[in-house]
Design an enzyme around this catalytic site. Structure first.
Site, mmCIF file in Angstrom:
data_model
loop_
_atom_site.group_PDB
_atom_site.id
_atom_site.type_symbol
_atom_site.label_atom_id
_atom_site.label_comp_id
_atom_site.label_asym_id
_atom_site.label_seq_id
_atom_site.Cartn_x
_atom_site.Cartn_y
_atom_site.Cartn_z
ATOM 1 N N ASP A 1 0.718 -1.067 0.076
ATOM 2 C CA ASP A 1 -0.272 -0.501 0.154
ATOM 3 C C ASP A 1 0.530 1.265 0.236
ATOM 4 O OD1 ASP A 1 -1.810 -2.000 0.190
ATOM 5 O OD2 ASP A 1 -3.029 -0.562 1.475
ATOM 6 N N ASP A 2 -0.431 1.959 -0.046
ATOM 7 C CA ASP A 2 1.113 3.653 -0.100
ATOM 8 C C ASP A 2 1.956 3.915 -1.393
ATOM 9 O OD1 ASP A 2 -0.909 3.076 2.497
ATOM 10 O OD2 ASP A 2 0.583 4.149 3.498
ATOM 11 N N HIS B 1 4.321 -2.260 3.398
ATOM 12 C CA HIS B 1 3.424 -1.158 2.557
ATOM 13 C C HIS B 1 5.268 -1.072 1.884
ATOM 14 C CE1 HIS B 1 -0.245 -1.030 5.672
ATOM 15 N NE2 HIS B 1 -0.587 0.424 4.551
HETATM 16 ZN ZN LIG Z 1 -2.564 3.321 3.102
#
Ligand SMILES: [Zn+2]
Ligand SMILES: *[C@@H]1O[C@H](CO)[C@@H](O)[C@H](O)[C@H]1NC(C)=O
Ligand SMILES: *[C@@H]1O[C@H](CO)[C@@H](O)[C@H](O)[C@H]1NC(C)=O
Ligand SMILES: *[C@@H]1O[C@H](CO)[C@@H](O)[C@H](O)[C@H]1NC(C)=O
Ligand SMILES: *[C@@H]1O[C@H](CO)[C@@H](O)[C@H](O)[C@H]1NC(C)=O
Ligand SMILES: *[C@@H]1O[C@H](CO)[C@@H](O)[C@H](O)[C@H]1NC(C)=O
Length: 479
Positions: free
Chosen positions: A174-175, A332
């Site tokens: 993610d991100d 992440h």
């Molecule tokens: Zn996030």
């Protein structure tokens, strides 16, 4: 001095992010115009050549160069077409196409009118409050209050949280895109690992060439909203814009329309799910959380704690508890530290799990985008070594600002099952989908059934805070 929007973008990409705790309040410090001007000056003096396509960017091995974002004539149009990278999205002035899509969605009457916007305790929507909400009855299937993943309103599919394949690690990050991810993406490439990448729209705007690399290297791309706020605290129109502009910038930079999204912090309810569904997006959560976003020094959790979070997930593969299904793990692409942590843990993961594969393969989503031309392997083919077909060459990926999204196609796929429906679509290049289509409507929804009890309550947190473009440009002009 030359004043270009590209330079402004570069100055922006240099600014650092701030990681804060979901419940602890989240101060962040905006870099001052002086700092930005100084960065700009330094760059101006060194006159470094800027990478101008994804290939050149992928070969950059200096985080400074990477994080300047490169330079490409199309960037300035992107900056005009999209919300600012750190701002809650709303429909852009003059965006007739976006407005029309939104009007069409409203006319479908899919958005339940008994699910209300949730309270936020700060005006930037980096907090939410569930005070007064009946989490036991949980009429809105609000994940943040109850970890509910089975919607309670019509026409909504269950969220996907795990990799259905036994003894498997569903891999996602993610991100991203993170500006200095080259070493990490090199690692994934070397290990022939593909992942599902949940990209933040604002990050794509800041570093489009990095985003293109993710797609060109065969990862599958999903939406992680424009500005990473608590989605249930936003208005209907904001929820729409957060998803829509992220989908569109993916289309502009990669030529495909994503059909999957992950809510930041897992914060989703049936109102937000409905708007996502109308856009053709399947909601994807996770079954297991590494909490890596909080790793020191950017976060508050010592590395030993994150190590042991990983270890607990890895241990599940050792005692038979994953003989009937796999895990979907929250990790992440947020900072060097989160990326390096995965690199460090991977040998243990590889040893303990039978398979490590992206969510597209877990779900046999061989056509994760509505466009023809790009296909991905299902689970069996992935395990046998197949990877995506029809991907563009990294040194020749166009950026086409203002691409039109084909929402009529999305409508059809949504009603037929969104991301999971892709699994049922026959693929000429692997035998496994034939068996799949015979299963008819036995979709991945059954896989989503067992996760309420094990979805981690910890929230996924991370935000990239970039200064407003306008103030950067202003600072440069002052110089
Ligand atoms: Zn996030
Ligand atoms: C297997 O190990 C995991 C992780 O240590 C644990 O949570 C789970 O309860 C164990 N299950 C069984 C069936 O022993
Ligand atoms: C990427 O990682 C670097 C190094 O940890 C960090 O400084 C930067 O803020 C991160 N975020 C983005 C959006 O690139
Ligand atoms: C949009 O999708 C529909 C259904 O797949 C297709 O018939 C139509 O040609 C597409 N339109 C455009 C502009 O691509
Ligand atoms: C994916 O396809 C394989 C091979 O046909 C099948 O065994 C598996 O159950 C499918 N997985 C899902 C989630 O449909
Ligand atoms: C498809 O769904 C319908 C309605 O939910 C159900 O009656 C039918 O048995 C399902 N068919 C298959 C092949 O699962």
């Amino acid at each position: 001095m030359q004043l270009t929007v590209t330079n402004a973008l570069c100055a922006l990409a240099l600014l650092s992010l701030s990681v804060t705790d979901a419940h602890m309040g989240r101060g962040f410090s905006m870099p001052t115009n002086d700092n930005m001007a100084a960065n700009h000056l330094r760059r101006g003096l060194s006159r470094r050549a800027q990478p101008s396509n994804a290939q050149e960017m992928a070969s950059a091995n200096d985080a400074k160069v990477e994080c300047e974002g490169g330079s490409n004539p199309a960037f300035s149009q992107l900056l005009k077409d999209y919300p600012k990278a750190d701002k809650i999205a709303s429909i852009m002035d003059g965006d007739d196409q976006g407005r029309k899509v939104w009007e069409d969605i409203k006319s479908q009457k899919i958005i339940p009118n008994d699910v209300h916007k949730k309270a936020t305790t700060d005006k930037e929507h980096y907090e939410f409050s569930d005070e007064g909400y009946d989490a036991d009855k949980d009429p809105d299937c609000w994940w943040s209050a109850s970890t509910c993943t089975k919607p309670k309103h019509d026409r909504l599919q269950p969220d996907v949280s795990e990799c259905p394949l036994p003894n498997s690690w569903g891999l996602s990050f993610d991100d991203g895109p993170n500006c200095s991810h080259n070493a990490f993406y090199d690692f994934l490439k070397e290990k022939e690992l593909k992942a599902t990448l949940f990209y933040i729209g604002g990050n794509i705007l800041s570093t489009p060439l990095q985003a293109q690399r993710g797609f060109a290297e065969g990862h599958d791309i999903c939406v992680h909203t424009w500005s990473h706020r608590y989605m249930t605290t936003l208005t209907d129109t904001q929820v729409f814009a957060e998803l829509y502009y992220t989908m569109r910038i993916i289309k502009d930079t990669m030529g495909v329309t994503p059909r999957c999204w992950r809510p930041p912090y897992g914060d989703v309810d049936d109102r937000v799910r409905a708007i996502a569904t109308a856009l053709g997006l399947r909601t994807m959560l996770w079954s297991d959380d590494t909490d890596d976003w909080n790793i020191t020094p950017d976060g508050k959790s010592p590395t030993s704690k994150i190590n042991s979070n990983y270890q607990n997930i890895i241990d599940q593969a050792k005692n038979g508890s994953l003989d009937t299904h796999g895990v979907g793990v929250l990790t992440h692409e947020l900072t060097d530290n989160t990326m390096n942590e995965f690199i460090k843990e991977y040998p243990k993961i590889e040893k303990a799990f039978k398979h490590v594969l992206p969510l597209s393969a877990c779900l046999n989503a061989t056509h994760p985008y509505p466009e023809d031309g790009v296909s991905y392997p299902g689970a069996t083919a992935y395990i046998q070594g197949s990877r995506a077909n029809g991907l563009p060459p990294m040194d020749n990926m166009p950026i086409n600002p203002s691409s039109a999204l084909n929402i009529s196609a999305l409508d059809q796929q949504t009603s037929a099952g969104g991301f999971s429906t892709a699994a049922a679509k026959a693929s000429p290049d692997s035998g496994e989908e034939t068996g799949k289509s015979k299963q008819g409507n036995k979709s991945t929804s059954s896989n989503a059934e067992k996760k309420d009890d094990n979805a981690a309550a910890t929230l996924d947190v991370s935000v990239t805070l970039l200064a407003a473009f306008a103030s950067v440009i202003a600072a440069i002009v002052v110089l």
